[in-house]
Design a protein around this motif. Structure first.
Motif, PDB file in Angstrom:
ATOM      1  N   LEU A  31      37.387  34.305  41.280  1.00 43.95           N
ATOM      2  CA  LEU A  31      38.133  35.454  41.779  1.00 43.95           C
ATOM      3  C   LEU A  31      38.734  35.107  43.135  1.00 43.95           C
ATOM      4  O   LEU A  31      38.011  34.867  44.095  1.00 43.95           O
ATOM      5  CB  LEU A  31      37.213  36.675  41.900  1.00 43.95           C
ATOM      6  CG  LEU A  31      37.840  37.946  42.497  1.00 43.95           C
ATOM      7  CD1 LEU A  31      38.968  38.457  41.611  1.00 43.95           C
ATOM      8  CD2 LEU A  31      36.779  39.027  42.680  1.00 43.95           C
ATOM      9  N   ILE A  34      41.316  40.544  45.313  1.00 47.65           N
ATOM     10  CA  ILE A  34      41.186  41.875  44.724  1.00 47.65           C
ATOM     11  C   ILE A  34      41.826  42.865  45.679  1.00 47.65           C
ATOM     12  O   ILE A  34      41.554  42.842  46.886  1.00 47.65           O
ATOM     13  CB  ILE A  34      39.709  42.226  44.419  1.00 47.65           C
ATOM     14  CG1 ILE A  34      39.601  43.620  43.805  1.00 47.65           C
ATOM     15  CG2 ILE A  34      38.831  42.112  45.635  1.00 47.65           C
ATOM     16  CD1 ILE A  34      38.230  43.941  43.246  1.00 47.65           C
ATOM     17  N   HIS A 644      42.501  42.503  40.081  1.00 45.40           N
ATOM     18  CA  HIS A 644      41.767  41.272  40.317  1.00 45.40           C
ATOM     19  C   HIS A 644      42.658  40.094  39.936  1.00 45.40           C
ATOM     20  O   HIS A 644      43.247  40.089  38.850  1.00 45.40           O
ATOM     21  CB  HIS A 644      40.500  41.215  39.464  1.00 45.40           C
ATOM     22  CG  HIS A 644      39.563  42.381  39.647  1.00 45.40           C
ATOM     23  ND1 HIS A 644      39.922  43.689  39.377  1.00 45.40           N
ATOM     24  CD2 HIS A 644      38.266  42.432  40.050  1.00 45.40           C
ATOM     25  CE1 HIS A 644      38.896  44.484  39.614  1.00 45.40           C
ATOM     26  NE2 HIS A 644      37.879  43.751  40.022  1.00 45.40           N
TER      27      HIS A 644
END
Length: 668
Positions: A31, A34, A644
């Motif tokens: 990730l 976000i 995301h």
């Protein structure tokens, strides 16, 4: 994999992989970013800084210069979307709630108020699998956690970074509170009752911090007062009326002064003035200094549709956040003559639903107004398009987007199909619209838009959009299953649909577009899929990746009239059957997401998809999963949980060694 190799692989695939796979601990998908998400919890004002809970993160804005606020920091994500916030000393506590029976508490250190730091995140206050947190508040040196299914918990703050919760004698919370505030040894909690016709105010006594009890319960008309604004000794109701309630004796709630007002859903009090907003046009100002005689004091014409939270920045400014992603700064030094002095945008929006690419930039569907064109690295909005639609959230509700050339086409559940000119990406312009009420899924090919809906009767329609100022419906027919995704490729339309009781629906339906304005169904397949909630088409290899309720399924559609299941990867979702899973692909990689995980698969052999990576998600079903075919970024739109962005190690075209890894964005 070439078509020849694919054919050989399919001929050998007499036995499919097992329906479910054992749990493992694979490497996570990385990730990188976000942004955005619903602003449900209260804004926390900390001097010049304002901490805004957006989705799973806290975003910190610097209001040292109120006319030019700056977004300066963002925290690591909490376990789920934040629904309530409170502060005690140098710590901020955020309650989050999933849709799968998991709720928890994230703890942030405010030692550096310009950059809050996530220091703990736990969901072990109760071992049950049906937790439903509704709020958290600090009072009398303790935390109080309200759970609709399990009651009230008291948090010991001896170690403020790691609160320990104990269940109190209050074992049920009868109302889903939307506002919880502490005043001395009292906690006031308010929310609409389950039928929605009344608003409740419950007062809890916490003078003995470890033994709270319900001191009193009151209800008021839910149409006169859509919500209550709580303050010591007074509650202000706002709806079709402005009502001032005396609560100085907590055992009583006495309406003292009231007046009919323009409808509003929320409000904020600063000093002797109350500012109402959220339904009609602008902000109305009321003098509430005399509890028996409220008076109109002023008005400001400004877009406040979906206004949710407001907070005073001292006594000179009011910060107002809306569900149209706007953050207004209002100068209230002259209360009766408020002035807007600045407006910022929440990066990625509060509930982004879909994404497409235009000239290397993500185009995000913003459900309450239209779309944004965003910076590819930070998701900061570069341009904002607001459709000409009625000023109600229901009539807007934009769901999906498709970009064809220099045009974007938007499907709006409450309005229909909109065509937008993107030629000047700094100023998108509406070209036309067509009323297709209930529009939910859409794809555009050449000058035809293929649109489907379910509300008040399933319908699949074709619009001629050659002239966007004069779009025409040229064909339609009914549907027996709810459509969840519609994609056009290789002269066919592929529709993922639900399995409706008493019908033969579910899985994937295929239409021949030999006459693009007259689709003809040629196949329907639902082999051990149940509900199909999404699909992604590999036109080159004639494969369709399907997000079934029980896992990933890969269809061979080289003969669209006779699709076959090439491979599958079963996933046991337990009792939570309807999770609205999503799927996307790029090259020989596929990604599948539900409310628990994002999974990356090697699909170089489509008969044997192999899980490579998995990343835990936010306990909420995603709205969209999209692999950018150029950058390789994977966008997971969680709606309320935010956008995301994952980076992936991309295989070279045709397989072989992996390519370069995407850079990690460095800007807040």
């Amino acid at each position: 994999m070439t078509r020849t190799l694919l054919a050989v692989a399919l001929l050998s695939a007499f036995v499919l992989p097992p329906a479910a796979h054992a749990a493992s601990s694979p490497e996570p998908v990385k990730l990188d970013l976000i942004r955005g998400g619903a602003v449900t919890g209260e804004l926390i004002v900390d001097g010049r800084y304002v901490h805004i809970p957006t989705g799973r993160v806290l975003a910190t804005w610097d209001y040292n210069v109120p006319t030019a606020p700056q977004r300066i920091a963002s925290t690591e994500p909490a376990g789920g979307p934040i629904i309530s916030t409170t502060r005690q000393g140098q710590y901020l506590y955020a309650a989050w709630r999933g849709s799968d029976g998991i709720s928890g508490v994230a703890v942030y250190s405010l030692a550096n108020p310009a950059a809050p730091k996530l220091v703990a995140d736990t969901h072990d206050y109760n071992d049950a699998d049906n937790k439903f947190m509704v709020g958290i508040v600090a009072a009398n040196g303790h935390l109080y956690l309200f759970d609709n299914n399990h009651g009230l918990y008291v948090g010991d703050l001896s170690d403020p970074a790691h609160p320990r919760f104990v269940r109190s004698a209050i074992e049920t919370v009868p109302v889903q509170y939307t506002q919880i505030k502490a005043f001395g040894n009292q906690i006031q909690a308010s929310g609409r009752t389950w039928l929605g016709t009344e608003v409740a105010l419950h007062v809890y006594d916490v003078s003995n911090p470890e033994a709270p009890y319900l001191l009193s319960a009151h209800q008021v008309d839910g149409f006169d007062s859509f919500s209550l604004n709580l303050a010591p000794g007074m509650a202000i109701g706002i709806g079709n009326q402005l009502s001032l309630f005396d609560t100085s004796d907590p055992s009583q709630m006495v309406r003292r002064g009231w007046m009919d007002v323009p409808p509003a859903t929320r409000g904020a009090r600063v000093g002797s003035y109350f500012y109402s907003f959220g339904w009609g046009d602008g902000i109305d100002v009321w003098n509430v200094g005399d509890i028996d005689h409220p008076q109109s004091a002023g008005h400001l014409d400004i877009l406040t549709l979906g206004g949710r939270h407001a907070a005073g920045l001292g006594t000179t400014n009011l910060l107002l956040q809306t569900d149209t992603d706007l953050m207004h700064t209002i100068d209230i030094r002259t209360p009766g003559k408020p002035r807007r002095t600045a407006t910022g945008w929440i990066p990625a929006g509060v509930d982004a639903r879909d994404v497409a690419m235009y000239r290397g930039k993500p185009v995000l569907v913003q459900p309450n107004y239209g779309l944004t064109i965003n910076d590819a690295v930070t998701l900061a909005p570069l341009a904002r398009f607001e459709a000409r639609a009625p000023f109600s959230l229901e009539d807007r509700s934009f769901e999906q987007v498709d970009v064809v050339g220099d045009r974007a086409y938007l499907a709006a559940w409450g309005a229909g199909v909109f065509a937008v000119d993107l030629t000047n990406p700094k100023a998108p312009k509406e070209l036309g619209s067509f009323p297709f009420w209930g529009a939910a899924v859409m794809d555009v090919e050449s000058h035809y838009a293929y649109v489907a809906k379910w509300t008040n009767g399933g319908l699949f329609g074709v619009l001629d959009v050659a002239n966007p100022a004069d779009m025409k419906l040229v064909w339609y027919e009914g549907l027996v299953g709810q459509p969840y995704r519609l994609k056009v490729a290789n002269g066919h339309a592929f529709m993922a649909e639900s399995a409706e009781p008493g019908t033969t629906s579910g899985g994937v339906r295929i239409y021949d577009l030999a006459r693009p304005d007259r689709p003809q169904q040629v196949a329907h397949i639902n082999q051990n899929c149940g509900n199909a909630f999404d699909l992604s088409v590999d036109a080159e290899l004639s494969l369709v990746y399907v997000a079934c309720q029980n896992g990933l399924q890969i269809l061979d559609v080289s003969n669209p009239a006779k699709p076959v299941v090439a491979g599958r990867y079963g996933i046991d979702n337990g009792e939570f059957v309807f999770q609205f899973q999503k799927v996307t692909h790029r090259g020989d990689r596929a990604w599948y997401a539900d409310d628990r995980n994002l999974r990356e698969f090697d699909v170089s052999d489509p008969t044997k998809p192999k899980q490579l990576k998995a990343t835990s998600l936010a306990h909420r079903s995603p709205q969209r999963l999209f692999a950018d075919p150029n950058s390789g970024r994977v966008y997971l739109l969680g709606g309320e949980t935010g956008v995301h962005v994952f980076s992936t190690t991309l295989p070279r075209p045709g397989g072989g060694d992996p390519g370069t890894k995407l850079p990690v964005p460095s800007r807040p």
